[in-house]
Design a protein around this motif. Structure first.
Motif, short mmCIF file in Angstrom:
data_model
loop_
_atom_site.label_atom_id
_atom_site.label_comp_id
_atom_site.label_asym_id
_atom_site.label_seq_id
_atom_site.Cartn_x
_atom_site.Cartn_y
_atom_site.Cartn_z
N VAL A 173 0.84 -1.20 -0.02
CA VAL A 173 0.08 -0.13 0.13
C VAL A 173 0.91 1.16 0.05
CG1 VAL A 173 -2.03 -1.15 1.07
CG2 VAL A 173 -0.34 -0.01 2.50
N GLU A 174 2.01 1.22 -0.05
CA GLU A 174 3.03 2.19 0.11
C GLU A 174 3.90 2.03 -1.05
OE1 GLU A 174 4.63 3.71 3.81
OE2 GLU A 174 3.69 1.89 4.74
N TRP A 175 3.56 2.91 -2.25
CA TRP A 175 4.13 2.38 -3.54
C TRP A 175 5.74 2.75 -3.59
CZ3 TRP A 175 3.83 0.13 -7.74
CH2 TRP A 175 4.29 0.46 -9.01
N LYS A 196 7.60 0.61 -0.99
CA LYS A 196 7.83 -0.80 -1.30
C LYS A 196 8.55 -1.13 -2.62
CE LYS A 196 4.94 -2.86 1.51
NZ LYS A 196 5.14 -3.81 2.58
N GLY A 197 9.12 -0.33 -3.28
CA GLY A 197 9.86 -0.08 -4.52
C GLY A 197 9.13 -0.31 -5.48
N GLY A 198 7.90 0.33 -5.50
CA GLY A 198 7.22 -0.02 -7.15
C GLY A 198 7.90 0.76 -8.15
N PRO A 199 8.41 2.14 -7.97
CA PRO A 199 9.08 2.59 -9.12
C PRO A 199 10.16 1.95 -9.79
CG PRO A 199 8.69 4.33 -7.46
CD PRO A 199 8.37 3.12 -6.88
N PRO A 223 1.31 3.89 -9.52
CA PRO A 223 1.51 5.28 -9.62
C PRO A 223 0.65 6.10 -10.31
CG PRO A 223 2.43 3.64 -11.48
CD PRO A 223 1.84 2.83 -10.25
N ASP A 224 0.77 7.25 -10.09
CA ASP A 224 -0.28 8.00 -10.86
C ASP A 224 0.01 8.12 -12.29
OD1 ASP A 224 -1.22 9.26 -8.41
OD2 ASP A 224 0.20 10.64 -8.30
N GLY A 225 -1.03 8.24 -13.05
CA GLY A 225 -0.88 8.23 -14.46
C GLY A 225 -1.25 6.77 -15.29
#
Length: 375
Positions: free
Chosen positions: A220-222, A225-228, A253-255
């Protein structure tokens, strides 16, 4: 309301146990409380609603001022002013007495019970446990470091050092408690944690992959948590083979999302088995991860995991996946490629390791171990 205390009268009876917790704690508090109530009477008190308690408005103002003085990004809940106020509050309610043992869930409350109170702390992480991207193993630095005031840390140190037992989810936290808080090994117990979405049965046999593994990300924490970094690595492997697929659960992410990526939204626990069943591997390249319950949930279903070298992930994943340094997009890209080429072997290892975790990572096991140490 914050002053509503819930009680259950089941199990052994006797004086029972007081449990102070801050919210659901990643789903842990409800599971632990349910299992503990099978063993003894429990008086549970949630500290989280106190953040909106009108009678503590002055304490919030003082805590916010303390947080501002310590520098940007420090939460007001991690100051000395706030734990002092909530300790007075719970003491007035008769929850800090020698008559009943006490369990504080998480070290965040930074309570220092009075002499004579037999208490334990159950936590996934302590303030001085190192974080990713840190040039200071004591507390970390940079974007993903933990932030707290010196006053909060002094209280947390006193709480941890004075506990009859410190129960932790994983070994890296146990190491931090003994090395940085000076707590003797005999008072630190690694008990693990239960999962939010238990695996009902052993994983079914799956045929070898015909293409790239279907990836699942849970968090839940983009940013944390290494989302990018995951999207950057995924773009590379997807450019090599457009058959790669990735599902994001919890955050995104946004977009617009890249080709091959789908966002499932904030998925309730009841729907998570569907996502695990449709995936071939879990990938969470986190920058800071105290424990990693999603990793355990995936492994108990025989899914290999790609994670990072922070926190307790080395012992959770073991040889059933691949760990990379946090923020290392090149290393993560190589891990995804290895996941494809070595998936059959990693799947076998995950099934074997998951079979062990299904018997040890349960709330009844955790609750029984804690209660036996405090009763």
């Amino acid at each position: 309301m914050a002053d509503e205390t819930t009680r259950a009268t089941t199990g052994r009876g006797g004086a029972g146990l007081v449990v102070l917790h801050a919210g659901a704690f990643s789903g842990s508090a409800p599971g632990l409380l349910a299992a503990m109530r099978e063993l003894t009477d429990v008086t549970a008190y949630d500290l989280m609603p106190l953040a909106r308690e009108p009678r503590l408005a002055g304490a919030r103002v003082r805590a916010m001022a303390e947080a501002r003085r310590s520098g940007g990004g420090t939460p007001w809940t991690k100051t000395a002013a706030w734990p002092v106020a909530i300790q007075r509050h719970v003491a007035r309610r008769g929850l800090l007495t020698p008559e009943r043992p006490l369990l504080v869930v998480q070290s965040l409350p930074a309570l220092v019970p009075p002499s004579g109170v037999r208490y334990g702390v159950y936590t996934d992480r302590v303030g001085l446990e190192g974080t990713a991207g840190s040039d200071d193993p004591a507390g970390g630095s940079g974007e993903h470091r933990s932030r707290y005031t010196a006053g909060w840390l002094a209280r947390e140190r006193a709480m941890v050092a004075g506990a009859h037992r410190v129960y932790v989810m994983g070994q890296s936290t146990a190491d931090a408690v003994t090395a940085r808080y000076g707590v003797p090994d005999a008072r630190v117990v690694v008990v693990g944690a239960g999962v939010n979405v238990p695996a009902d049965t052993a994983p079914e046999h799956r045929e070898p992959l015909a293409g790239p593994p279907k990836l699942l990300f849970v968090g839940v924490e983009w940013e944390r948590k290494g989302g990018p970094e995951l999207l950057a690595a995924f773009r590379r492997v997807h450019a090599e083979d457009p058959a790669w697929r990735l599902v994001l659960a919890g955050s995104a992410p946004d977009g617009p999302l890249p080709e091959g990526v789908e966002y499932a939204g904030r998925v309730p626990h009841g729907r998570m088995p569907e996502l695990y069943a449709a995936a071939d591997a879990l990938v969470i390249p986190t920058h800071r991860e105290p424990f990693g319950i999603a990793l355990v949930e995936a492994l108990t279903r025989g899914l290999p995991c790609v994670g990072t070298t922070v926190g307790n992930q080395r012992t959770i994943v073991a040889d059933a996946g691949i760990l990379v340094e946090p923020g290392d997009v090149d290393g993560l890209t190589r891990a995804l490629r290895t996941l494809r080429t070595d998936h059959a072997d990693l799947r076998k290892r995950a099934e074997a390791h998951g079979a062990v975790l299904r018997t040890t990572m349960t709330w009844p096991h955790v609750a029984r171990t804690i209660w036996e140490g405090l009763s």
